[in-house]
Design a protein around this motif. Structure first.
Motif, short mmCIF file in Angstrom:
data_model
loop_
_atom_site.label_atom_id
_atom_site.label_comp_id
_atom_site.label_asym_id
_atom_site.label_seq_id
_atom_site.Cartn_x
_atom_site.Cartn_y
_atom_site.Cartn_z
N UNK A 109 0.83 -1.22 0.00
CA UNK A 109 0.00 0.00 0.00
C UNK A 109 0.86 1.27 0.00
N UNK A 110 2.17 1.08 -0.22
CA UNK A 110 3.13 2.19 -0.33
C UNK A 110 3.14 3.09 0.91
N UNK A 111 3.19 2.46 2.08
CA UNK A 111 3.24 3.22 3.33
C UNK A 111 4.43 2.81 4.20
N UNK A 112 5.43 2.14 3.60
CA UNK A 112 6.53 1.64 4.42
C UNK A 112 7.26 2.77 5.16
N UNK A 113 7.27 3.99 4.59
CA UNK A 113 7.95 5.12 5.25
C UNK A 113 7.16 5.69 6.43
N UNK A 114 5.89 5.25 6.56
CA UNK A 114 5.01 5.83 7.58
C UNK A 114 4.77 4.89 8.75
N UNK A 115 5.57 3.84 8.86
CA UNK A 115 5.32 2.78 9.85
C UNK A 115 5.22 3.31 11.28
N UNK A 116 5.97 4.36 11.61
CA UNK A 116 6.01 4.85 12.99
C UNK A 116 5.00 5.97 13.26
N UNK A 117 4.24 6.37 12.27
CA UNK A 117 3.30 7.49 12.46
C UNK A 117 1.99 7.02 13.08
#
Length: 207
Positions: A109-117
């Protein structure tokens, strides 16, 4: 509900790997039909068969379906990673497997950069992607979606239609999708069931 019959003699067969939409106006019975498949609404008569086994009396948590709601229903106190990991932890999977599966789902879902948000730090489209990742992370055979794009603006809605369809085809998931938006149903579905007054009036391919 009480004396009112909101779903009446609905009969449909959905093939494995098919994107099947229930399309109809408000009050046509499509969400109630989906809730019966999910196990959140009781069935007064008839059967819900999965691979030939009647699951009408099986509780929702034991049906093993993924579910995506219109209001996202993600946990505000958990990070994106922990939201997606939730169904895996509930199934007591080993930690390494949880890490790998969540990473794969977030990449999809192209959210790997947002894992900690947290959810308050995400846009509506990103929150909906979290909900989709959580629904697919435990590799369910069936994913149920109840007007999941209704809260998004038009441009984002079209973008998400394309993304959901791509994920569904890549994973070979069976999707049952509820919408009142004709264009959405036409764009995404292999077949559409048109519902009205609690009945399916037509079933066919978008063409």
């Amino acid at each position: 509900y009480d004396e009112e019959c909101v779903v009446d003699a609905v009969s449909a067969m959905i093939a494995p790997g098919e994107f099947f939409s229930l399309l109809g106006p408000s009050g046509s019975g499509k969400t109630t039909t989906l809730m019966m498949i999910a196990g959140f609404a009781d069935v007064d008569e008839g059967q819900i068969l999965v691979d030939g086994t009647d699951i009408a009396d099986v509780p929702p948590q034991r049906r093993g379906f993924g579910m995506v709601f219109q209001n996202y229903a993600i946990f505000p106190h958990l990070s994106v990673f922990d939201n997606v990991a939730f169904p895996l932890r509930a199934r007591k999977l080993p930690n390494e497997q949880i890490q790998n599966r969540v990473k794969q789902a977030l990449e999809l879902v192209r959210l790997e950069r947002f894992a900690d948000r947290f959810s308050r730090q995400l846009s509506g489209g990103q929150q909906q992607r979290v909900a989709i990742a959580r629904a697919i992370v435990f590799h369910p055979s069936v994913v149920l979606m109840d007007e999941p794009l209704g809260a998004l603006d038009k441009n984002l809605r079209y973008q998400m239609q394309v993304e959901i369809r791509e994920i569904q085809q890549r994973l070979g998931m069976t999707v049952v999708y509820v919408t009142h938006d004709q264009e959405e149903a036409m764009n995404m579905s292999d077949r559409i069931a048109i519902m009205n007054s609690g009945r399916i009036e037509q079933v066919g391919r978008p063409t």
